[in-house]
Design a protein around this motif. Sequence first.
Motif, PDB file in Angstrom:
ATOM      1  N   THR A  36       0.665  -1.046  -0.069  1.00 39.36           N
ATOM      2  CA  THR A  36      -0.092   0.031   0.104  1.00 39.36           C
ATOM      3  C   THR A  36       0.816   1.296   0.079  1.00 39.36           C
ATOM      4  O   THR A  36       0.492   2.346   0.082  1.00 39.36           O
ATOM      5  CB  THR A  36      -0.819   0.027   1.277  1.00 39.36           C
ATOM      6  OG1 THR A  36      -0.092   0.005   2.339  1.00 39.36           O
ATOM      7  CG2 THR A  36      -1.959  -1.205   1.219  1.00 39.36           C
ATOM      8  N   THR A  53      -4.405  -0.283  -3.130  1.00 36.86           N
ATOM      9  CA  THR A  53      -5.109   0.455  -2.082  1.00 36.86           C
ATOM     10  C   THR A  53      -5.174  -0.315  -0.810  1.00 36.86           C
ATOM     11  O   THR A  53      -5.070  -1.555  -0.949  1.00 36.86           O
ATOM     12  CB  THR A  53      -6.438   0.930  -2.518  1.00 36.86           C
ATOM     13  OG1 THR A  53      -7.375  -0.155  -2.702  1.00 36.86           O
ATOM     14  CG2 THR A  53      -6.543   1.612  -3.525  1.00 36.86           C
ATOM     15  N   LYS A  54      -5.535   0.113   0.277  1.00 34.88           N
ATOM     16  CA  LYS A  54      -5.503  -0.442   1.590  1.00 34.88           C
ATOM     17  C   LYS A  54      -6.882  -1.386   1.194  1.00 34.88           C
ATOM     18  O   LYS A  54      -6.839  -2.544   2.018  1.00 34.88           O
ATOM     19  CB  LYS A  54      -5.841   0.423   2.763  1.00 34.88           C
ATOM     20  CG  LYS A  54      -5.655  -0.310   3.930  1.00 34.88           C
ATOM     21  CD  LYS A  54      -5.502   0.943   5.034  1.00 34.88           C
ATOM     22  CE  LYS A  54      -5.684  -0.010   6.597  1.00 34.88           C
ATOM     23  NZ  LYS A  54      -5.695   0.950   7.654  1.00 34.88           N
ATOM     24  N   GLU A  55      -7.714  -0.886   0.917  1.00 35.80           N
ATOM     25  CA  GLU A  55      -9.235  -1.577   0.510  1.00 35.80           C
ATOM     26  C   GLU A  55      -8.961  -2.872  -0.142  1.00 35.80           C
ATOM     27  O   GLU A  55      -9.243  -3.938   0.153  1.00 35.80           O
ATOM     28  CB  GLU A  55     -10.204  -0.682  -0.027  1.00 35.80           C
ATOM     29  CG  GLU A  55     -10.684   0.567   0.391  1.00 35.80           C
ATOM     30  CD  GLU A  55      -9.795   1.436   0.855  1.00 35.80           C
ATOM     31  OE1 GLU A  55      -9.149   1.798  -0.010  1.00 35.80           O
ATOM     32  OE2 GLU A  55      -9.847   2.287   1.996  1.00 35.80           O
ATOM     33  N   LYS A  56      -8.012  -2.663  -1.156  1.00 38.23           N
ATOM     34  CA  LYS A  56      -7.887  -4.102  -2.071  1.00 38.23           C
ATOM     35  C   LYS A  56      -6.794  -5.159  -1.122  1.00 38.23           C
ATOM     36  O   LYS A  56      -7.063  -6.229  -1.351  1.00 38.23           O
ATOM     37  CB  LYS A  56      -7.116  -3.546  -3.361  1.00 38.23           C
ATOM     38  CG  LYS A  56      -6.946  -4.523  -4.254  1.00 38.23           C
ATOM     39  CD  LYS A  56      -7.680  -4.295  -5.439  1.00 38.23           C
ATOM     40  CE  LYS A  56      -7.836  -5.494  -6.367  1.00 38.23           C
ATOM     41  NZ  LYS A  56      -8.996  -5.791  -6.854  1.00 38.23           N
ATOM     42  N   LEU A  58      -6.917  -5.491   2.117  1.00 34.50           N
ATOM     43  CA  LEU A  58      -7.881  -6.059   2.862  1.00 34.50           C
ATOM     44  C   LEU A  58      -8.671  -7.192   2.353  1.00 34.50           C
ATOM     45  O   LEU A  58      -8.898  -8.274   2.864  1.00 34.50           O
ATOM     46  CB  LEU A  58      -8.638  -5.136   3.568  1.00 34.50           C
ATOM     47  CG  LEU A  58      -7.882  -4.178   4.682  1.00 34.50           C
ATOM     48  CD1 LEU A  58      -8.751  -3.099   5.264  1.00 34.50           C
ATOM     49  CD2 LEU A  58      -7.070  -4.814   5.855  1.00 34.50           C
ATOM     50  N   GLU A  59      -8.822  -6.885   0.956  1.00 33.89           N
ATOM     51  CA  GLU A  59      -9.861  -7.899   0.175  1.00 33.89           C
ATOM     52  C   GLU A  59      -8.883  -9.179  -0.140  1.00 33.89           C
ATOM     53  O   GLU A  59      -9.151 -10.147  -0.037  1.00 33.89           O
ATOM     54  CB  GLU A  59      -9.993  -7.196  -1.057  1.00 33.89           C
ATOM     55  CG  GLU A  59     -11.601  -7.432  -1.799  1.00 33.89           C
ATOM     56  CD  GLU A  59     -11.758  -6.747  -2.948  1.00 33.89           C
ATOM     57  OE1 GLU A  59     -12.188  -5.400  -2.722  1.00 33.89           O
ATOM     58  OE2 GLU A  59     -11.425  -7.188  -4.060  1.00 33.89           O
ATOM     59  N   TRP A  60      -7.600  -8.698  -0.533  1.00 34.13           N
ATOM     60  CA  TRP A  60      -6.684  -9.965  -0.775  1.00 34.13           C
ATOM     61  C   TRP A  60      -6.435 -10.799   0.668  1.00 34.13           C
ATOM     62  O   TRP A  60      -6.408 -12.150   0.436  1.00 34.13           O
ATOM     63  CB  TRP A  60      -5.497  -9.256  -1.355  1.00 34.13           C
ATOM     64  CG  TRP A  60      -5.299  -9.137  -2.819  1.00 34.13           C
ATOM     65  CD1 TRP A  60      -6.745  -8.742  -3.502  1.00 34.13           C
ATOM     66  CD2 TRP A  60      -4.568  -8.883  -3.635  1.00 34.13           C
ATOM     67  NE1 TRP A  60      -6.427  -8.562  -4.671  1.00 34.13           N
ATOM     68  CE2 TRP A  60      -5.233  -8.313  -5.196  1.00 34.13           C
ATOM     69  CE3 TRP A  60      -2.934  -8.806  -3.935  1.00 34.13           C
ATOM     70  CZ2 TRP A  60      -4.320  -8.042  -6.269  1.00 34.13           C
ATOM     71  CZ3 TRP A  60      -2.390  -8.544  -4.920  1.00 34.13           C
ATOM     72  CH2 TRP A  60      -3.104  -7.879  -6.000  1.00 34.13           C
ATOM     73  N   ALA A  62      -8.426 -11.272   2.869  1.00 29.24           N
ATOM     74  CA  ALA A  62      -9.844 -11.848   3.065  1.00 29.24           C
ATOM     75  C   ALA A  62      -9.647 -13.321   2.046  1.00 29.24           C
ATOM     76  O   ALA A  62     -10.394 -14.238   2.301  1.00 29.24           O
ATOM     77  CB  ALA A  62     -11.028 -11.095   2.971  1.00 29.24           C
ATOM     78  N   GLN A  63      -9.443 -12.977   0.811  1.00 26.17           N
ATOM     79  CA  GLN A  63      -9.437 -13.895  -0.110  1.00 26.17           C
ATOM     80  C   GLN A  63      -8.220 -15.153  -0.083  1.00 26.17           C
ATOM     81  O   GLN A  63      -8.089 -16.047  -0.637  1.00 26.17           O
ATOM     82  CB  GLN A  63      -9.335 -13.378  -1.498  1.00 26.17           C
ATOM     83  CG  GLN A  63     -10.771 -12.601  -1.941  1.00 26.17           C
ATOM     84  CD  GLN A  63     -10.482 -11.854  -3.072  1.00 26.17           C
ATOM     85  OE1 GLN A  63      -9.421 -11.582  -3.702  1.00 26.17           O
ATOM     86  NE2 GLN A  63     -11.524 -11.262  -3.520  1.00 26.17           N
ATOM     87  N   ASP A  64      -7.668 -14.807   1.118  1.00 27.27           N
ATOM     88  CA  ASP A  64      -6.347 -15.997   1.253  1.00 27.27           C
ATOM     89  C   ASP A  64      -5.188 -15.786   0.206  1.00 27.27           C
ATOM     90  O   ASP A  64      -4.609 -16.879  -0.141  1.00 27.27           O
ATOM     91  CB  ASP A  64      -6.606 -17.135   1.393  1.00 27.27           C
ATOM     92  CG  ASP A  64      -6.557 -17.765   2.818  1.00 27.27           C
ATOM     93  OD1 ASP A  64      -6.058 -17.144   3.653  1.00 27.27           O
ATOM     94  OD2 ASP A  64      -7.129 -18.920   3.269  1.00 27.27           O
ATOM     95  N   GLU A  65      -5.028 -14.792  -0.508  1.00 35.34           N
ATOM     96  CA  GLU A  65      -4.012 -14.565  -1.425  1.00 35.34           C
ATOM     97  C   GLU A  65      -2.630 -14.604  -0.934  1.00 35.34           C
ATOM     98  O   GLU A  65      -1.722 -14.603  -1.722  1.00 35.34           O
ATOM     99  CB  GLU A  65      -4.224 -13.257  -2.262  1.00 35.34           C
ATOM    100  CG  GLU A  65      -5.588 -13.325  -3.128  1.00 35.34           C
ATOM    101  CD  GLU A  65      -5.610 -13.957  -4.361  1.00 35.34           C
ATOM    102  OE1 GLU A  65      -4.598 -14.205  -4.895  1.00 35.34           O
ATOM    103  OE2 GLU A  65      -6.634 -14.373  -4.931  1.00 35.34           O
TER     104      GLU A  65
END
Length: 184
Positions: A36, A53-56, A58-60, A62-65
């Motif tokens: 970020t 971004t920080k949002e993206k 956090l999404e990654w 959550a998706q265990d990327e």
Amino acid sequence: MSKVYLVSGPSGSGKGTVLESIKTRPDVFYSVSATTREPRVGEIDGVQYRFITKEKFLEWIAQDEFIEHAEYVGNYYGTPITPIRENLANGRDVIVEIEVQGFLQFKEKMPEIETIFIMPPSLEELERRLRGRGTDSEEKIIDRLETAKKEMTYADKYDHIVINDELEKAVSELLEIMGKNERM
Ligand code: ADP
Ligand code: 5GP
């Protein structure tokens, strides 16, 4: 057998410089982290980092990327796992360049990795290099030096310590650790 080589070292110790000639070899895959932080002058999205971004980020998570992720001097950094698995399966060695918290997480999940700590010759030289690089504000340099002192206490948890005094010597030592004696 292809292998993951995990490289750590304080910011400014010269990891990027030491790895420059190694990470472009055809038998090596250099893992591109997501971060970020703002790109530095000359940094290109997808080359040094995926700048997200920080949002993206956090999404990654959550998706265990990410196999690991950490906060470092106010920004998030994470290692995407899929490209690493794919390249190992294709017979390439993988280089992952991350900081100490990430190393601890990575080692727990994949104990068979080989780990290398790049050490600056001294704290004075580290400070000179950080200032000489000219990419960080005074405040960030002080932060990075404080973080460096803490990180250096973890050096003996790594399989190898390479002191980056003379660049050529440090590159040769790393190539030897990787069992790659010939230059490419
Ligand atoms: P890192 O990736 O660990 O943050 P860099 O590779 O950006 O560090 O190096 C920090 C600065 O130190 C850069 O300006 C680089 O040119 C310089 N540097 C790296 N290795 C050496 C060395 N062996 N001798 C002198 N300067 C070096
Ligand atoms: P810089 O902002 O100087 O590029 O990197 C700061 C620190 O973050 C360096 O020590 C670098 O090795 C580390 N880093 C880069 N990518 C990752 C990552 O994916 N995970 C973790 N934990 N650290 C990283």
